[in-house]
Design an enzyme around this catalytic site. Structure first.
Site, mmCIF file in Angstrom:
data_model
loop_
_atom_site.group_PDB
_atom_site.id
_atom_site.type_symbol
_atom_site.label_atom_id
_atom_site.label_comp_id
_atom_site.label_asym_id
_atom_site.label_seq_id
_atom_site.Cartn_x
_atom_site.Cartn_y
_atom_site.Cartn_z
ATOM 1 N N HIS A 76 -8.146 -5.252 0.715
ATOM 2 C CA HIS A 76 -6.924 -4.483 0.976
ATOM 3 C C HIS A 76 -6.179 -4.989 2.217
ATOM 4 O O HIS A 76 -4.952 -5.090 2.217
ATOM 5 C CB HIS A 76 -7.277 -3.000 1.132
ATOM 6 N N SER A 83 0.824 -1.203 0.000
ATOM 7 C CA SER A 83 0.000 0.000 0.000
ATOM 8 C C SER A 83 0.872 1.273 0.000
ATOM 9 O O SER A 83 1.574 1.530 -0.966
ATOM 10 C CB SER A 83 -0.971 -0.046 1.180
#
Length: 378
Positions: A349, A150
Site C-alpha cells: 500500500h 487510497s
C-alpha cells in the site's frame, strides 16, 4: 540528524528540486481553507520561459489518509509522480484535504472539537469539488484528469455519488490502491472500534484527533526507526501487517526520517467511517454514526472512465476488494482498466508513494497511461 526534507514545506521541496512552485487556496462552502500546490512546468521548460501552465493539460493529485500534497513530491524528481508529470508537459496541481497541516478554517481553530467533525464524506462532497473549481478557474481549462491515492480515491467516488455534476469537469480518473471496499479489515475494525472502543476512549480523554506531537515523532524516529536492518527496525515491522511487507522497496534514508515525521493528523471520524465500511461490507455514507443507518453511495453516478491500480501485496486495499469495485464499474460501462500497479510481487500500500524504485515501477508507465486517457477522452 534529521534530514531537512523532513521539515520543509511542499513549495520549498518543489523549489529545491528545481521546479517552479505556486500556492493557491480553495475555500469550501463550510469554511475550510485548503492550500493547493501547483507545479506549472517541468525542470527544463521553466528555465526557458518562466513557469506557465497556460494551455496545458491539467492533472489533479489527491493524497490518502494521514497524508498531504507532500506524498506526490517527497521521493524527488526521478521518482515522485508530481515531478514526472510536470516534466512530461502537464500542469500539475496537488490537493490537500481538510485536517492536514496545509488546511485551516475561517472561524474554527484546531483546538475546537467542531473543526474535527468530518470524515472523508466531506472530502468528497466539499473539499475535492472546491479544489477542482479552483484549478479550472485559474487555468481556464474546462476539465482535468484526477489521480487519487487510497482515501483520495474514496473522495472521488463520494464526490461523484453526491455531486454528479462534477462528471462534466473530469476527463478520466485513475485510482491508486482505491479504498472503497475493505471487507478484509473487518476483524480489525470490529476489534478496535466495537470491542475495545478505542476511539471513544481517546475522545473522552480529550484527544480531539489522531495527531502526534512533533517531539514524540522525533523521539520515535530516532529510537525505533533509524535502524537500517530489518531485524532491529520497529516502524515498518509495526506497519507491514496492515500494508503488506516489502523490505526491498524501502529507501531507508528517506523512508524513516522523512516520511514518519511528515505524518498528518486525521479526524477520528475518518477512521470510524472506514470502520463502518469494513464492518458493514457496504460503501456507505457516515449518516448517524458507526452503528447507524447504512446508506450506500451511488457508484452508478460515476460517468467518467476509471482505471484501478492495485498492489499485489497490498493488505489494506486488497486486490479482491478492488476487483469488487471493478465489477461494479464494469456494470455501468465505466471501467477503463484494472491491473496491478507494477510487476513487483511485493508491491504494497505504501509503495504507491514511497517505493525506492517508484519512478520505474509505477510512475513512468502511469504517465503514459495519462497521455492515453487525454488522447482518448480529452
Amino acid at each position: 540528524m534529521m534530514r531537512k526534507e523532513a521539515y520543509e514545506t511542499v513549495p520549498q521541496l518543489i523549489t529545491a528540486a528545481g521546479y517552479p512552485a505556486e500556492r493557491h487556496r480553495a475555500t469550501t462552502p463550510d469554511g475550510y481553507v485548503l492550500q493547493m500546490h501547483r507545479i506549472p512546468a517541468g525542470r527544463r521548460t521553466s528555465r526557458r520561459s518562466g513557469p506557465s501552465g497556460k494551455g496545458k493539460k491539467v492533472v489533479l493529485l489527491v493524497h490518502g489518509l494521514i497524508g498531504s500534497s507532500a506524498d506526490f513530491v517527497i521521493m524527488g524528481p526521478d521518482r515522485s509522480l508530481g515531478y514526472i508529470l510536470a516534466d512530461a508537459g502537464y500542469d500539475v496541481w496537488i490537493g490537500n484535504l481538510r485536517g492536514n497541516y496545509y488546511t485551516s478554517h475561517q472561524n474554527l481553530t484546531r483546538s475546537d472539537p467542531k473543526f474535527w467533525e468530518y470524515s472523508f464524506h466531506e472530502h468528497g462532497k466539499y473539499d475535492v469539488p472546491a479544489q477542482i473549481d479552483k484549478v479550472l478557474s485559474v487555468t481556464g481549462n474546462s476539465k482535468l484528469l484526477y489521480v487519487g491515492y487510497s482515501m483520495g480515491s474514496t473522495s472521488f467516488f463520494i464526490m461523484m455519488s453526491e455531486r454528479p455534476e462534477y462528471n462534466e469537469k473530469v476527463v478520466a480518473f485513475i485510482g491508486l490502491a482505491p479504498a472503497v471496499y475493505l471487507n478484509q479489515i473487518k476483524p480489525l475494525a470490529e476489534n478496535t472500534l466495537k470491542d475495545l472502543n478505542i476511539v471513544n476512549t481517546l475522545r473522552s480523554q480529550g484527544m480531539l484527533s489522531l495527531a502526534f506531537r512533533p517531539e514524540l515523532i522525533d523521539f520515535v524516529v530516532s529510537t525505533m526507526c533509524r535502524v537500517k536492518q530489518p531485524e532491529g527496525e520497529m516502524c515498518m515491522r509495526l506497519a507491514f501487517p496492515f500494508v503488506g511487507e516489502d523490505y526491498e522497496q524501502i529507501d531507508w534514508d528517506i523512508m524513516m526520517p522523512v516520511i514518519v515525521v511528515r505524518i498528518q493528523p486525521a479526524s477520528w471520524r475518518q477512521l470510524e467511517h472506514f470502520g463502518k465500511i469494513a464492518i458493514t461490507g457496504v460503501f456507505t455514507s457516515w449518516e448517524d454514526g458507526l452503528f447507524g443507518a447504512v446508506k450506500p453511495y451511488n457508484l452508478s453516478n460515476v460517468k467518467v472512465p476509471v482505471t484501478l491500480l492495485y498492489g499485489e501485496n497490498d493488505q489494506l486495499t486488497e486486490k479482491s476488494q478492488i476487483m469488487r469495485l471493478a465489477k461494479e464499474l464494469r456494470k455501468t460501462g465505466m471501467l477503463e482498466e484494472i491491473r496491478p500497479g507494477c510487476n513487483w510481487p511485493k508491491f504494497n500500500h505504501l509503495d504507491f508513494v514511497y517505493a525506492k524504485d517508484l519512478g520505474n515501477l509505477l510512475n513512468r508507465p502511469l504517465v503514459k497511461h495519462v497521455d492515453k486517457m487525454f488522447n482518448k477522452y480529452g
